[in-house]
Design an enzyme around this catalytic site. Structure first.
Site, PDB file in Angstrom:
ATOM      1  CD  GLU A 158     -25.450 -96.366 -58.561  1.00 56.86           C
ATOM      2  OE1 GLU A 158     -26.689 -96.492 -58.254  1.00 56.86           O
ATOM      3  OE2 GLU A 158     -25.114 -96.894 -59.369  1.00 56.86           O
TER       4      GLU A 158
ATOM      5  CD  GLU B   9     -26.807-100.362 -55.244  1.00 55.11           C
ATOM      6  OE1 GLU B   9     -25.907-100.871 -54.571  1.00 55.11           O
ATOM      7  OE2 GLU B   9     -27.311 -99.386 -55.403  1.00 55.11           O
TER       8      GLU B   9
END
Ligand SMILES: NC(=O)c1ccc[n+]([C@@H]2O[C@H](COP(=O)([O-])OP(=O)(O)OC[C@H]3O[C@@H](n4cnc5c(N)ncnc54)[C@H](O)[C@@H]3O)[C@@H](O)[C@H]2O)c1
Length: 693
Positions: free
Chosen positions: A105, A125
């Site tokens: 990210e 995640e």
């Protein structure tokens, strides 16, 4: 400034330095923000390169800061990403090794990305029951396409950077020399304006609605007890249908919902439980280990064959011993057959199969054990047979060789005492099928040396097992608890449930297999033998005698064509059997039991809390080191649903006060003394505490 910020010509090189994987700790985030500020303030700087180590650009959140205030302290990840994206001068991510989760990210918030071919890209995640919460679900689809991004986000699996060559994810993919390539690239783009931002890329995806519907159906069916994969789809759908900032808001909202979900809490508990299990309080990290380069296995039966395969798979040669040539041939043929099955599924090549089979030295003589570093015996479960085996091992094995037993029930201290080197003896309790099941109970004898423990814990990692240390007691952690679970299932049937109702209720709750189907698969005679011993050893613990009635009829399960269920020849489907139903009715009449309607909730709570209560006793006695170890045993060896976190974690979710109340009610209603809460559980309830603290 420090070496973490250096000028190379007109380019500021900002080093990410938080070993081992550059987790995005509070300190690292602060460093990134101040480095970008410094670069923007310095007129000599035209561009900034963010670079990690060869092992990792960044593996994502720093797990050492999980559940601490530092995890979300400012500058939090959102702030850091915002600063990078809003930089006046171009920021180039130079990526090698792991680039995962928050690390990816961060890279996506940079204006450009240069990567080495073998860098590993992932948004994992979902494996912790959450979704990428720092823009991953909004930015990744913009650079690799909706379908590829969704696949990555829902699976969490890593993809090598080379696969993305030519996509907008990477401006350049290079074979090596990352820093030089990134510097050259930075100089080339230093003056380009406006700055490229992933958020500005428009997604054009005409079939979005049909695609997301299809994805929801397939993913929904495959992951029915887990909310995160479905939320990942919703978030990626928002990337397509909403403006970037609205998408980010939705992502944040879904992230918050998922973080609070019991499923995510359970998955995170299991994640940390796995790490904790490998640590032994009085065996410090760095304890010197013994080299294990050759392993001996005794007994090529059901367990011995599977145990041997673990080492062959890891490239470790195995000497396999049997008493008779016939048994040896049979064992070898079974190992080959297992590998051929994997070959047929395309998960093994012929060459790999040949290499693995070539690592086996079959033998009928203990002389072949003179140079092995570890021996694991998996012979009949009989103390007399084990005694002979260990005396022979003591005579032939070299000093320092580790001598291990796969016994399920026998006293490891007694076994160790058959040798003159009890410090070298340890229990290695594999689960069937031993080449598949993740769990390995490491049974620590009173005299087991610390370096022996350190060695087998390290070896367990090498053969990809979850090792949990257990003290010596009957059944160790897992089977000792299972006994009490099984005992409840029998009472439930005695009181009014059917075996199929019990199985259905527990399977619906998430157990991989109902207890009655499990008995039929493993063989009812095994539990029968154990119970007979229990009747002698623990006369004050009552048992329902129904399973004995079945065993007396020779109904041992699948292997005899009938057990709690009936089976058609050559098939494994468990079919409810009217004969068993009648048998149960007759049994109740004879005992004067008036059957009552039992709810699925009661079935689940009585079975699972029986596990919890025994787990608490195991903790008190120091048989298990920590509550999460008990959970890991159940998650990796007994088909306990991961999204429930294990029997101790389940009790924590209910709350110890409520657990004690339920147990007290069960004691009152059934008269079963076992329901007296374990003192540790009672103490937790009194103090308003939980097993996981
Ligand atoms: N079956 C399970 O699910 C399971 C699970 C965990 C542990 N265990 C334990 O593993 C051990 C083996 O169980 P199994 O199910 O593989 O049994 P098994 O009967 O399938 O295999 C035992 C093998 O040992 C061989 N053997 C017997 N005595 C021997 C000796 N003196 N020297 C060399 N070989 C000898 C036999 O020929 C046979 O092939 C037992 O201690 C059992 O309690 C079994």
């Amino acid at each position: 400034m420090s070496t973490l910020y250096e000028l190379r010509g007109e380019v500021a090189v900002v080093k990410l330095n938080n070993p081992p994987v550059n987790g995005l700790s509070h300190a690292l985030r602060t460093h990134v923000v101040s480095a970008i500020d410094a670069a923007n303030a310095d007129p000599k700087v035209k561009a900034t390169v963010l670079i990690g180590s060869e092992q990792a650009f960044s593996g994502g959140a720093d797990i050492r800061e999980f559940n601490t205030p530092k995890a979300f302290a400012e500058p939090n990840l959102h702030t850091a990403l915002g600063v990078v994206e809003a930089s006046d001068k171009p920021v180039i991510a130079a990526i090698s090794g792991a680039c995962m989760g928050g690390g990816l990210e961060l890279a996506l918030a940079c204006h450009y990305r240069v990567a080495t071919e073998d860098a590993q890209i992932a948004l994992p995640e979902v494996k912790l029951g959450i979704l990428p919460g720092a823009g991953g679900t909004q930015r990744l689809p913009r650079v690799v396409g909706v379908e590829t991004a969704l696949n990555m986000i829902v699976s969490g699996e890593p993809v090598p950077a080379k696969k993305f060559e030519g996509s907008a994810l990477f401006d350049q993919v290079v074979p090596g020399n990352l820093l030089e390539a990134a510097l050259e690239f930075a100089n080339r783009v230093a003056d380009k304006r406006p700055l490229k931002k992933v958020r500005d890329i428009k997604i054009d995806y005409p079939n979005a609605e049909a695609f997301f519907q299809f994805a929801r159906n397939t993913v929904g069916a495959m992951t029915k007890n887990y909310p995160a994969p479905k939320k990942c789809i919703d978030a990626v759908a928002a990337a397509v249908s909403k403006p970037f900032d609205e998408g980010i808001q939705l992502e944040a909202q879904y992230f918050q919902e998922l973080v609070q979900s019991p499923e995510s809490k359970a998955l995170r508990h299991a994640f940390f439980g796995e790490r904790a299990a490998s640590k032994i309080a009085d065996v410090p990290e760095g304890t010197k280990t013994r080299a294990i380069e050759k392993v001996g296995v005794i007994g090529a039966g059901l367990m011995g064959g599977g145990i041997a395969m673990n080492f062959l798979n890891a490239g470790i040669p195995v000497v396999l011993l049997e008493v008779k040539q016939e048994a040896l041939d049979k064992g070898l043929a079974q190992i080959r057959k297992n590998y051929e099955g994997t070959l047929k599924k395309g998960k093994l090549t012929q060459e790999q199969l040949d290499t693995r089979m070539g690592l086996i030295t079959p033998t009928l003589s203990y002389d072949s054990f003179q140079d092995v570093d570890l021996v694991i015996e998996a012979v009949f479960e009989d103390i007399g047979v084990k005694e002979k085996v260990f005396k022979q091992l003591d005579a032939v094995c070299k000093p320092g060789a580790i001598l291990a037993s796969n016994t399920s029930t026998l006293d490891m201290n007694k076994i160790a005492a058959f040798t003159k080197r009890p410090g070298d003896v340890v229990g290695l309790h594999f689960f069937s099928p031993a080449n598949v099941m993740k769990l390995l109970e490491v049974v620590r004898g009173a005299k087991t040396e610390k370096d022996v423990l350190a060695t087998v814990m390290g070896l367990a990692k090498k053969i990809k097992k979850t090792a949990v240390v257990s003290g010596v007691c009957d059944g160790f952690i897992g089977n000792r608890m299972l006994e009490l679970y099984m005992r409840q299932t029998q009472f439930l049937v005695e009181e009014g449930a059917t075996p199929w109702q019990v199985d259905r209720a527990l399977e619906k709750w998430g157990m991989a297999m109902g207890p009655f189907r499990m008995i039929d698969m493993a063989g009812g005679d095994i539990g029968w033998a154990i119970r007979k011993r229990r009747y002698q050893e623990q006369p004050d613990l009552s048992y329902a005698k129904l399973p004995d009635v079945l065993c007396e009829m020779g109904r041992f399960g699948q292997k005899t064509g009938a057990g709690w269920y009936k089976y058609e020849a050559g098939r494994r489907d468990a079919i409810p059997d009217p004969i068993v139903e009648r048998l149960i009715e007759d049994y109740r009449k004879e005992k004067g039991i008036k059957p009552r309607k039992i709810s699925d909730d009661e079935i689940v709570q009585r079975c699972i809390l029986a596990l919890t209560n025994e787990g608490a006793k195991i903790l008190e006695e120091g048989i298990a080191q920590r509550a999460s170890d008990v959970d890991m045993v159940y998650l990796t060896g007994y088909g306990f649903p991961v999204f429930r976190g294990g029997p101790m974690f389940y009790a924590d979710m209910l709350g110890s006060y409520n657990v004690v109340r339920l147990m007290t009610r069960f004691e009152k209603e059934t008269g079963d003394k076992y329901w007296k809460p374990a003192p540790l559980l009672q103490k937790l309830a009194d103090e308003g505490k939980s097993f996981s603290g």
